[in-house]
Design a protein around this motif. Structure first.
Motif, mmCIF file in Angstrom:
data_model
loop_
_atom_site.group_PDB
_atom_site.id
_atom_site.type_symbol
_atom_site.label_atom_id
_atom_site.label_comp_id
_atom_site.label_asym_id
_atom_site.label_seq_id
_atom_site.Cartn_x
_atom_site.Cartn_y
_atom_site.Cartn_z
ATOM 1 N N GLN A 13 8.209 39.213 6.001
ATOM 2 C CA GLN A 13 8.500 40.193 7.044
ATOM 3 C C GLN A 13 9.381 39.583 8.129
ATOM 4 O O GLN A 13 9.393 38.364 8.319
ATOM 5 C CB GLN A 13 7.202 40.708 7.661
ATOM 6 N N SER A 87 16.362 40.246 9.019
ATOM 7 C CA SER A 87 16.794 40.953 7.825
ATOM 8 C C SER A 87 18.143 40.444 7.323
ATOM 9 O O SER A 87 18.387 40.417 6.110
ATOM 10 C CB SER A 87 16.858 42.459 8.079
ATOM 11 N N SER A 113 12.192 41.735 4.928
ATOM 12 C CA SER A 113 12.085 43.177 5.057
ATOM 13 C C SER A 113 10.679 43.546 5.493
ATOM 14 O O SER A 113 9.704 42.907 5.115
ATOM 15 C CB SER A 113 12.407 43.863 3.727
ATOM 16 N N SER A 114 10.589 44.580 6.291
ATOM 17 C CA SER A 114 9.295 45.082 6.717
ATOM 18 C C SER A 114 8.781 46.126 5.753
ATOM 19 O O SER A 114 9.514 46.649 4.912
ATOM 20 C CB SER A 114 9.380 45.654 8.133
#
Length: 114
Positions: A13, A87, A113-114
């Motif tokens: 994340q 990101s 990425s979340s």
């Protein structure tokens, strides 16, 4: 022959951390300058960080202060500690060893990425 094998990639994340490792076999590791490159989809491969045989490091401006390259000559391994991941750090990361000629690993995916 000289072989480079990367490990430690994966999904993380934003704000997280990963540590990439690259093990070099087939030669005397300590004589090589080592580097990490990355290539994002649709973009050219770029230098992320490098470290000389003497241990001097340099970094791309985009990762300076967040990434740390190091080497352990006893283990024939170079590391890339990646903190505060963004990101835009998403890419395939490639290990590189250079003396007179350069050798490349196959690359390892890092996805932020979340």
């Amino acid at each position: 022959q000289v072989q480079l094998v990367e490990s430690g990639g994966g999904l993380v994340q934003p704000g997280g951390s990963l540590r990439l490792s690259c093990v070099v076999s087939g030669s005397i590791f300590s004589i090589y300058a080592m580097a990490w490159y990355r290539q994002a989809p649709g973009k050219q491969r770029e230098l992320v960080a490098g470290i000389t045989s003497g241990g001097s490091a340099n970094y791309a401006d985009s990762v300076k202060g967040r990434f740390t390259i190091s080497r352990d000559n006893a283990k024939n391994t170079v590391y890339l500690q990646m903190n505060s991941l963004k990101s835009e750090d998403t890419a395939v990361y490639y290990c590189n060893a250079r003396r007179i000629v350069a050798f490349w690993g196959q690359g390892i995916q890092v996805t932020v990425s979340s």
